[in-house]
Scaffold this motif. Structure first.
Motif, short mmCIF file in Angstrom:
data_model
loop_
_atom_site.label_atom_id
_atom_site.label_comp_id
_atom_site.label_asym_id
_atom_site.label_seq_id
_atom_site.Cartn_x
_atom_site.Cartn_y
_atom_site.Cartn_z
N GLN A 7 0.89 -1.24 -0.09
CA GLN A 7 -0.15 0.19 0.01
C GLN A 7 0.89 1.34 -0.12
OE1 GLN A 7 -3.60 0.11 2.52
NE2 GLN A 7 -2.69 2.26 3.20
N VAL A 8 0.66 2.28 -0.80
CA VAL A 8 1.33 3.52 -0.83
C VAL A 8 0.31 4.54 -0.89
CG1 VAL A 8 3.28 2.72 -2.09
CG2 VAL A 8 1.55 3.41 -3.51
N ASN A 9 0.70 5.62 0.05
CA ASN A 9 -0.08 6.77 -0.15
C ASN A 9 0.31 7.73 -0.83
OD1 ASN A 9 -1.88 5.29 2.19
ND2 ASN A 9 -0.16 6.14 3.60
N VAL A 10 -0.67 8.12 -1.53
CA VAL A 10 -0.26 9.39 -2.75
C VAL A 10 -1.25 10.49 -2.98
CG1 VAL A 10 1.11 7.82 -4.01
CG2 VAL A 10 -1.25 7.86 -4.52
N THR A 11 -0.77 11.28 -3.49
CA THR A 11 -1.81 12.64 -3.87
C THR A 11 -1.97 12.30 -5.59
OG1 THR A 11 -0.14 14.28 -3.95
CG2 THR A 11 -1.56 13.93 -2.05
N GLN A 70 -6.26 12.58 -1.81
CA GLN A 70 -5.15 11.78 -1.39
C GLN A 70 -6.05 10.40 -1.44
OE1 GLN A 70 -4.56 13.28 2.61
NE2 GLN A 70 -2.77 14.27 2.00
N LEU A 71 -5.01 9.44 -1.49
CA LEU A 71 -5.38 8.14 -1.96
C LEU A 71 -4.53 6.85 -1.35
CD1 LEU A 71 -6.44 8.19 -5.60
CD2 LEU A 71 -8.05 7.87 -3.74
N ALA A 72 -4.88 5.88 -0.80
CA ALA A 72 -4.11 4.90 -0.49
C ALA A 72 -4.30 3.89 -1.75
CB ALA A 72 -4.45 4.02 0.95
N ARG A 74 -2.94 0.13 -3.80
CA ARG A 74 -2.21 -1.07 -3.70
C ARG A 74 -1.53 -1.50 -4.80
NH1 ARG A 74 -6.51 -0.63 -0.31
NH2 ARG A 74 -6.25 -1.54 1.92
N SER A 93 4.33 10.25 -5.55
CA SER A 93 2.88 10.85 -6.10
C SER A 93 3.30 11.02 -7.57
CB SER A 93 2.30 11.92 -5.37
OG SER A 93 1.95 11.54 -4.07
#
Length: 115
Positions: A7-11, A70-72, A74, A93
């Motif tokens: 899982q990566v958190n990105v904008t 913002q999204l998490a 996969r 991102s």
């Protein structure tokens, strides 16, 4: 047994994730099997990485001011590792959004050039 994932958190620019979801539906219909959003993002990362490794110059996307979400997301483990190779070149991102934009464009070009 469930496939592992990262899982990566990105904008991402507003609307880009919606374009991904639409492309996933269309691609799944063409493939005759369900395609997951995780597969799409992972394939986009792999595709951009191949292009970079082949020596293509890539300009990484800047996000529009204020128009981000913002999204998490996969990724499959190999795609997650590929993203890490470029963490000193650009932001996570920017890498993901550039990969997705290029992949959506490739997908669109494939559909329009087929008979």
């Amino acid at each position: 047994m469930a496939q592992s994932q990262v899982q990566v958190n990105v904008t991402l620019p507003t609307g880009l994730h919606d374009q991904v979801k639409q492309a996933v539906l269309e691609r799944g219909a063409r493939a005759g099997r369900p395609i997951t959003v995780r597969e799409f993002y992972s394939d986009a990362v792999r595709s951009l990485t191949r292009r970079i490794d082949a020596g293509e110059d890539i300009i990484f996307s800047a996000h529009p001011p204020g128009g981000v979400k913002q999204l998490a997301i996969r990724l499959e483990p190999d795609a997650g590792a590929l993203v890490q190779r470029f963490r000193t070149v650009t932001t996570l991102s920017s890498f993901i959004s550039t990969a997705v934009r290029h992949y959506l464009q490739e997908d669109n070009e494939c559909r329009t050039t087929r008979p």
